[in-house]
Design a protein around this motif. Structure first.
Motif, PDB file in Angstrom:
ATOM      1  N   ALA A   1       0.829  -1.208   0.000  1.00 49.22           N
ATOM      2  CA  ALA A   1       0.000   0.000   0.000  1.00 49.22           C
ATOM      3  C   ALA A   1       0.859   1.252   0.000  1.00 49.22           C
ATOM      4  O   ALA A   1       0.572   2.227  -0.707  1.00 49.22           O
ATOM      5  N   ARG A   2       1.945   1.230   0.782  1.00 55.49           N
ATOM      6  CA  ARG A   2       2.840   2.387   0.795  1.00 55.49           C
ATOM      7  C   ARG A   2       3.537   2.558  -0.539  1.00 55.49           C
ATOM      8  O   ARG A   2       3.753   3.681  -1.015  1.00 55.49           O
ATOM      9  N   ALA A   3       3.913   1.441  -1.171  1.00 51.56           N
ATOM     10  CA  ALA A   3       4.557   1.533  -2.480  1.00 51.56           C
ATOM     11  C   ALA A   3       3.594   2.087  -3.525  1.00 51.56           C
ATOM     12  O   ALA A   3       3.974   2.913  -4.364  1.00 51.56           O
ATOM     13  N   ASP A   4       2.326   1.658  -3.491  1.00 53.99           N
ATOM     14  CA  ASP A   4       1.332   2.197  -4.420  1.00 53.99           C
ATOM     15  C   ASP A   4       1.117   3.685  -4.201  1.00 53.99           C
ATOM     16  O   ASP A   4       1.009   4.461  -5.161  1.00 53.99           O
ATOM     17  N   ALA A   5       1.061   4.101  -2.933  1.00 55.62           N
ATOM     18  CA  ALA A   5       0.895   5.535  -2.651  1.00 55.62           C
ATOM     19  C   ALA A   5       2.095   6.333  -3.144  1.00 55.62           C
ATOM     20  O   ALA A   5       1.942   7.434  -3.683  1.00 55.62           O
ATOM     21  N   ALA A   6       3.296   5.785  -2.966  1.00 59.15           N
ATOM     22  CA  ALA A   6       4.492   6.482  -3.452  1.00 59.15           C
ATOM     23  C   ALA A   6       4.483   6.607  -4.968  1.00 59.15           C
ATOM     24  O   ALA A   6       4.876   7.641  -5.523  1.00 59.15           O
ATOM     25  N   ARG A   7       4.031   5.558  -5.664  1.00 54.90           N
ATOM     26  CA  ARG A   7       3.960   5.637  -7.129  1.00 54.90           C
ATOM     27  C   ARG A   7       2.940   6.686  -7.573  1.00 54.90           C
ATOM     28  O   ARG A   7       3.172   7.428  -8.528  1.00 54.90           O
ATOM     29  N   ARG A   8       1.805   6.748  -6.882  1.00 59.62           N
ATOM     30  CA  ARG A   8       0.801   7.776  -7.240  1.00 59.62           C
ATOM     31  C   ARG A   8       1.359   9.175  -7.017  1.00 59.62           C
ATOM     32  O   ARG A   8       1.140  10.083  -7.829  1.00 59.62           O
ATOM     33  N   ASP A   9       2.061   9.386  -5.893  1.00 63.15           N
ATOM     34  CA  ASP A   9       2.661  10.706  -5.642  1.00 63.15           C
ATOM     35  C   ASP A   9       3.691  11.053  -6.720  1.00 63.15           C
ATOM     36  O   ASP A   9       3.768  12.196  -7.176  1.00 63.15           O
ATOM     37  N   ALA A  10       4.495  10.063  -7.122  1.00 67.62           N
ATOM     38  CA  ALA A  10       5.501  10.313  -8.155  1.00 67.62           C
ATOM     39  C   ALA A  10       4.854  10.686  -9.477  1.00 67.62           C
ATOM     40  O   ALA A  10       5.315  11.600 -10.178  1.00 67.62           O
TER      41      ALA A  10
END
Length: 406
Positions: A377-386
């Motif tokens: 979930a944190r990795a998905d959120a980081a990708r969305r922010d990027a």
């Protein structure tokens, strides 16, 4: 009128650097030092003398110098969370910037090992050097790792291929470097830095070399006066800091070299010396553009003024000033969960756990899959922010007025 965003919701404020810390290793503990207040903040006990340390966020890991084991975990704990035997004694270790992978180099065999820290799985082992591995470094994006060995070779490896069983078929030992060997040195490599798309290496033959990471073109080579023991660069690639076995620290001016090349002049090598340490320098970290920190076996951690070439502060890391064995920067990123034991053999790892592009996928054969789900979930959120910031940067670039070339 549009409402002003709250301070906690300001994305630019979140991007500002936090307080800078470094981690020092003694024979008994790993200790973090705040570079703003110059005070020890947190520590972690270790069972024996460390050979190498690496840090990411609150996570610090050390490989032992006298046996095949590693220890580490979050700072401030009474005992190491990770305390594991490994296939052989590791002379160098490094953690990827996302904190998910640990890469180690064999002190005798020259093999390289790659573990998933969140599960403890040994993802791959491969033959790296003809002699023991002496230096390791991962680039800022966590896509490449470069190893230096006692054979004097510097070899770049692609981590995304090493972790992907589908793209790297065949035996787990079968893995090739990205380019031909970089044989710029004739003696063991003692330090490697990957920064700004370039690979910088320093060797016991007293040479400092720089190459483009993508393509391998040599861009710099110089001879040094002392026997190097460690290497660091400032954030702007303006100068290189080389610690020596005798105690002095050398500052190599890279800006002056590059400026001479742009003017098609014969480049001259400007080297400044910082005297103060009486024994081997075990680590150097450039804290900002005006200061850097060094640690030595004489038991001192010193802060230096770059321009004035003088010591501005001396920090007592531990009572009695025990010898310092290593020094590493401590990034402010949040470290993910870490397994308590690392698997010794890649053949013991389950084959149904694919690893691609340095990110765990959905299938996780672990009892504690809650941590893995939170990590995804944190990795998905980081990708969305990027993706969002990439869109903002592209819009600003298109809207920026272009200067008239005429």
């Amino acid at each position: 009128m549009a409402e002003t965003p709250q301070q906690d919701d300001d994305p630019w404020r979140r991007l500002q650097p936090k307080r800078a810390h470094v981690v020092c290793a003694t024979d008994e503990a790993l200790i973090s030092v705040d570079l703003d207040g110059y005070q020890p903040r947190a520590s972690l006990s270790i069972p024996a003398q460390p050979a190498s340390i690496t840090a990411n966020g609150g996570l610090v890991i050390a490989s032992m110098a006298k046996d095949a084991s590693i220890a580490g975990g979050p700072l401030g704990k009474n005992a190491p969370q990770l305390n594991s035997r490994v296939p052989e004694k590791l002379s160098s270790i490094t953690v990827t910037p996302d904190g998910l992978w640990l890469c180690g180099g064999g002190a005798a065999s020259g093999r390289l090992y790659l573990w998933e820290l969140w599960s403890g799985r040994l993802a791959r082992r491969w033959e790296g050097h003809f002699r023991g591995v002496t230096a390791l470094c991962v680039d800022e994006r966590g896509e490449h790792v470069v190893s230096g060995g006692g054979d004097g070779l510097v070899r770049p490896w692609c981590l995304s291929i090493a972790c992907d069983a589908e793209r790297c078929r065949g035996p787990r030992d079968a893995f090739a470097p990205l380019y031909d060997d970089w044989s710029d040195h004739t003696l063991p490599v003692v330090g490697i830095v990957l920064q700004g798309g370039r690979c910088w290496s320093v060797s016991s033959d007293r040479t400092l070399c720089g190459r483009e990471l993508y393509g391998g073109r040599k861009v710099f080579q110089a001879s040094l006066a002392g026997a190097p023991s460690c290497l660091a660069l400032d954030a702007l690639d303006s100068f290189a800091l080389v610690g020596t076995a005798e105690g002095p620290i050398l500052r190599v001016d890279l800006d002056a070299w590059a400026h001479a090349l742009t003017k098609r002049e014969e480049p001259s090598l400007n080297i400044a010396t910082y005297d103060g340490h009486s024994q081997k320098v075990v680590g150097v970290v450039a804290s900002n553009e005006t200061q850097f920190v060094s640690a030595s076996q004489d038991g001192t951690l010193r802060v230096w003024d770059v321009a004035a070439r003088r010591e501005v502060r001396r920090v007592e890391v531990a009572p009695g000033a025990p010898p310092l064995r290593s020094l590493a920067p401590l990034p402010s990123a949040t470290a993910p969960p870490v397994a308590s034991i690392l698997k010794r053999d890649a053949d013991e790892a389950p084959d149904d756990v694919p690893c691609a592009l340095l990110r765990p996928r959905a299938r996780v054969s672990e009892p504690a899959s809650v941590d893995a789900a939170a990590l995804r979930a944190r990795a998905d959120a980081a990708r969305r922010d990027a993706q969002r910031w990439a869109a903002v940067a592209e819009a600003l670039w298109e809207a920026a007025p272009m200067d008239d070339a005429s």
